[in-house]
Design a protein around this motif. Structure first.
Motif, mmCIF file in Angstrom:
data_model
loop_
_atom_site.group_PDB
_atom_site.id
_atom_site.type_symbol
_atom_site.label_atom_id
_atom_site.label_comp_id
_atom_site.label_asym_id
_atom_site.label_seq_id
_atom_site.Cartn_x
_atom_site.Cartn_y
_atom_site.Cartn_z
ATOM 1 N N MET A 178 0.830 -1.201 0.000
ATOM 2 C CA MET A 178 0.000 0.000 0.000
ATOM 3 C C MET A 178 0.865 1.252 0.000
ATOM 4 N N LEU A 182 1.041 3.982 -3.040
ATOM 5 C CA LEU A 182 0.692 5.377 -2.788
ATOM 6 C C LEU A 182 1.887 6.293 -3.046
ATOM 7 N N TYR A 186 1.780 9.125 -5.887
ATOM 8 C CA TYR A 186 1.929 10.525 -5.487
ATOM 9 C C TYR A 186 3.128 11.160 -6.199
ATOM 10 N N PHE A 648 4.375 0.779 6.470
ATOM 11 C CA PHE A 648 3.770 1.664 5.470
ATOM 12 C C PHE A 648 4.776 2.731 5.030
ATOM 13 N N PHE A 698 -3.132 13.193 0.842
ATOM 14 C CA PHE A 698 -2.637 11.987 0.175
ATOM 15 C C PHE A 698 -1.494 11.294 0.909
ATOM 16 N N VAL A 701 -2.477 12.116 6.144
ATOM 17 C CA VAL A 701 -3.678 11.470 6.693
ATOM 18 C C VAL A 701 -3.630 9.950 6.543
ATOM 19 N N PRO A 702 -3.308 9.401 5.346
ATOM 20 C CA PRO A 702 -3.210 7.938 5.248
ATOM 21 C C PRO A 702 -2.143 7.347 6.177
ATOM 22 N N LEU A 703 -1.000 8.024 6.305
ATOM 23 C CA LEU A 703 0.049 7.518 7.188
ATOM 24 C C LEU A 703 -0.450 7.464 8.629
ATOM 25 N N TYR A 704 -1.145 8.495 9.067
ATOM 26 C CA TYR A 704 -1.669 8.511 10.438
ATOM 27 C C TYR A 704 -2.692 7.397 10.652
ATOM 28 N N LEU A 705 -3.603 7.235 9.706
ATOM 29 C CA LEU A 705 -4.654 6.223 9.861
ATOM 30 C C LEU A 705 -4.073 4.813 9.862
ATOM 31 N N VAL A 706 -3.105 4.559 8.983
ATOM 32 C CA VAL A 706 -2.487 3.226 8.948
ATOM 33 C C VAL A 706 -1.691 2.975 10.220
#
Length: 712
Positions: A178, A182, A186, A648, A698, A701-706
């Motif tokens: 993932m 990403l 990006y 990640f 992009f 936020v994805p890094l924090y959630l994962v």
């Protein structure tokens, strides 16, 4: 079900006992390890050239190995053992350490007017890497076995935990994939299509008393690889680095502008009035040298602080070197025989003198042997305490280059060829020390899971060889893709070292390539296009370490700073030519000393002073995500070395870096404008607000959630 191991467990029992001998050194494991090693080697080269550091690849390679072998087993039958997975990560992790050793030193040749052929990089990486593996073998009993309870080897222990958990409860390889997807996407949208600004920035200034006064400049290179690095190294080191960037961009640069604005003549080493300089020009002409002095002093301080450790490691290492083979030992205690270590080391030393690409004489080979043995021992022990990613390799290399240059100065070796010799010595020693540190982590992993050391050492030899082959070509390619040719005129400067082969300049006229190997007047060392009389018409600015960010046609080129190699060039050139602006360098050195006296890690701050703020700011954002996750008790707080956020982030680094290499190939082929949408989007593509929103949505936020996920 066995629990994950800890390196300080009382009464060590490996996961696979001596009585069992499952498949380990297989063709499939070696091939997969080499392939994954090549991928992470390329990304490590890009990262090291960009920010001057690398991160351990053992954990993501372990996760990928488990997943790939499981897929093969599901579709084609058979079952991979934990020792095969360990062999994959052992073989693959060699590339990252070779990348660090090579990139920290050899690009300095470009700054001294030399070419950097891929063959030279390959030979240095290969000989240094093999030497690092061989010299580590007699230290394994002392460091890995006898000090099992005191030396943790954090990356090695984490990799062992990943392998054991993957063996029993599945893996989290999808997080790496993932992140890779990403990061690559990006990078393509940002650096390929140019949908938003790569480096949003803003100069802060105000008109005071009829004169424009600079207060500072804000900038950040919003890239996936720097964000991932920031998360992995954590908020503390990331904070130190951005503090150095703030010191540089909001204190030193404005101070130079403030006090130099009234000068009516250029101040050395610049050739332009300070009042007419942009903040970037002030940095490249003055703050660059202050940062170099700070990094050099901080590296030496870091090394000096480790002197007790160095002495303990040396005495213990010498005591435990045994000239006997270990064939009668249990499987988990068998190393390659000392006969291979001794003969192999002698062959490598002979190759240093014989192989023409490396430019080493007998004296140089002797110095390499001395420094390599010293710093292989030091590196192997220090990584047991602080990990391979925090290993002060650059400090050891600066010490090597500094002492070598002082020896050369004392015996009168101050010519151009001796600068190349000093850098070659530093390159081999740096690679050997870096590989030894990574080797120690791998052997610790093997010790915990029950691997056979001799087979791991064979796997490392394969990994070193394949990675060294790739790294040379990658560095050469990246340099050529980012090289710029800019019109320059230096009246009164005559270039004598001229190549006979003619070449066409940007204006269609025929020129020859001339070289200056030391600063002449206002012209610095480097390559130039000159006319028949030797008069400079264009500068050929290298893509690695170069300072000209715009080509002859005004097109901007993203240079790779390669900060550590620039330090090496400054040390060698400064000592042997004695032409450096020592006042600026000493300012930086005393800044580092002052920071150290305050009880702060001066090396991290000094690197921040030296790097562009755009680099350290993005790393800081990644570190802040790690801080938020740990503060809220997420997965990052539970498994800091192998949690979802680290996996990640490793994918972000690899994906962004690999896409960066691909885009460099596109630009080098002249197709960069064909895919770019920058002109079609107009001002929107340069919007700082759009770049900030894209970066947050992009990447952050994805890094924090994962990272907030908990391990299954």
């Amino acid at each position: 079900m066995a629990a994950p191991v800890r390196s300080d467990d009382v009464g060590h029992q490996p996961y696979i006992p001596d009585s069992e001998s499952p498949a380990e050194l297989t063709v499939g494991a070696i091939v997969l390890g080499c392939v994954l090693g090549l991928v992470f080697s390329a990304s490590s080269v890009y990262l090291a050239l960009k920010v001057g550091l690398t991160v351990s690849a053992s954990i993501p390679i372990s996760v990928l190995s488990i997943t790939i072998f499981r897929w093969i087993s599901k579709n084609f039958g058979g079952q991979a053992t934990i020792l095969q997975n360990n062999m994959v990560q052992t073989t693959g992790s060699a590339g990252e350490s070779i990348a660090a050793g090579v990139v920290f030193t050899l690009p300095a040749l470009l700054l001294l007017g030399y070419e950097l052929p891929w063959t030279t990089v390959t030979v240095v990486g290969l000989i240094g890497g093999l030497l690092g593996v061989l010299l580590m073998i007699p230290l394994r009993q002392s460091l890995i076995v006898k000090e099992h309870h005191t030396l943790r080897y954090p990356e090695g222990t984490a990799a062992a935990n990943v392998l054991i958990v993957g063996e029993e409860r599945g893996s989290q390889a999808k997080l790496v994939f993932m992140g890779f997807g990403l990061g690559a996407l990006y990078k393509f949208l940002n650096a390929g299509l140019h949908l938003w600004a790569e480096v949003p920035s803003r100069i802060i200034e105000k008109v005071v008393g009829g004169r424009r006064q600079l207060f500072g400049e804000m900038q950040a290179e919003v890239s996936p690889e720097l964000t991932g690095v920031g998360y992995i190294i954590g908020p503390l080191i990331a904070g130190y680095m951005v503090a150095g960037g703030i010191l540089s961009y909001f204190v030193l640069i404005p101070a130079v502008k403030l006090f130099g604005a009234g000068l009516t003549t250029p101040m050395f080493p610049a050739t332009k009035l300070i009042a007419e300089m942009s903040p970037g020009e002030v940095r490249s002409n003055y703050v660059f040298y202050i940062g170099a002095g700070a990094v050099t002093a901080a590296g030496l301080i870091s090394l000096a602080r480790s002197l007790p450790t160095i002495w303990a490691a040396l005495t213990r290492g010498v005591k435990d070197v045994k000239l006997t083979d270990a064939g009668d030992r249990p499987r988990t205690q068998r190393d390659l025989p000392m006969s291979i270590v001794s003969i192999g080391s002698l062959v490598l030393l002979a190759a240093l003198v014989v192989v023409p690409q490396i430019h080493v004489n007998v004296v140089g080979a002797i110095l390499i042997l001395f420094f390599a043995f010293l710093f292989v021992t030091v590196s192997s022990r220090i990584t047991g305490q602080i990990g391979a990613s925090s290993n002060p390799i650059s400090g050891m290399t600066i010490a090597t280059v500094l002492l070598t240059s002082l020896i050369f100065l004392a015996i009168g070796w101050t010519h151009i060829e001796h600068r190349v010799l000093a850098l070659s010595i530093g390159g081999v020693v740096c690679v050997a020390a870096a590989v030894a540190g990574a080797t120690s982590q791998d052997l610790k992993t093997g010790y915990l899971v029950g691997a056979t050391p001799a087979r791991q050492q064979i796997g490392l030899l394969f990994g070193v060889t394949t990675s060294a082959m790739l790294i040379g070509g990658t560095i050469h390619f990246l340099n050529e893709a980012r090289t710029t040719i800019v019109p320059k005129s230096y009246p009164g400067v005559q270039v004598n070292a001229i190549e006979e082969a003619p070449t066409k300049g940007p204006d269609g006229q025929t020129y020859r390539v001339g070289r200056l190997y030391e600063q002449t007047g206002v012209a610095v060392a480097g390559r130039y296009l000159v006319d028949q009389q030797g008069v400079i018409r264009y500068v050929i600015d290298p893509g690695i370490g170069g300072r000209e960010v715009k080509n002859w046609d005004g097109k901007e080129i993203d240079k790779l700073d390669s900060p550590k190699s620039q330090i090496m060039a400054l040390v060698v050139d400064g000592i042997l030519s004695q032409k450096l602006p020592w006042g600026l360098i000493l300012i930086g050195a005393f800044i580092a000393i002052t920071i150290e006296l305050m009880g702060v890690n001066s090396l991290a701050v000094a690197v921040g002073v030296y790097l562009p703020l755009s680099t350290s700011a993005t790393i800081f954002f990644g570190g802040m995500i790690r801080w938020l996750v740990e503060r809220r008790g997420g997965a990052g707080a539970e498994d800091e070395d192998s949690g979802p956020g680290v996996l990640f982030s490793s994918g972000l680094i690899a994906g962004g870096a690999i896409m960066g290499v691909i885009l460099a190939a596109v630009v080098g082929a002249g197709k960069g404008d064909a895919i770019s949408l920058e002109h079609a989007l107009g001002p929107m593509a340069e919007s700082n607000l759009l770049a900030s929103i894209a970066f947050g949505l992009f990447l952050l936020v994805p890094l924090y959630l994962v990272a907030r996920r908990r391990k299954a």
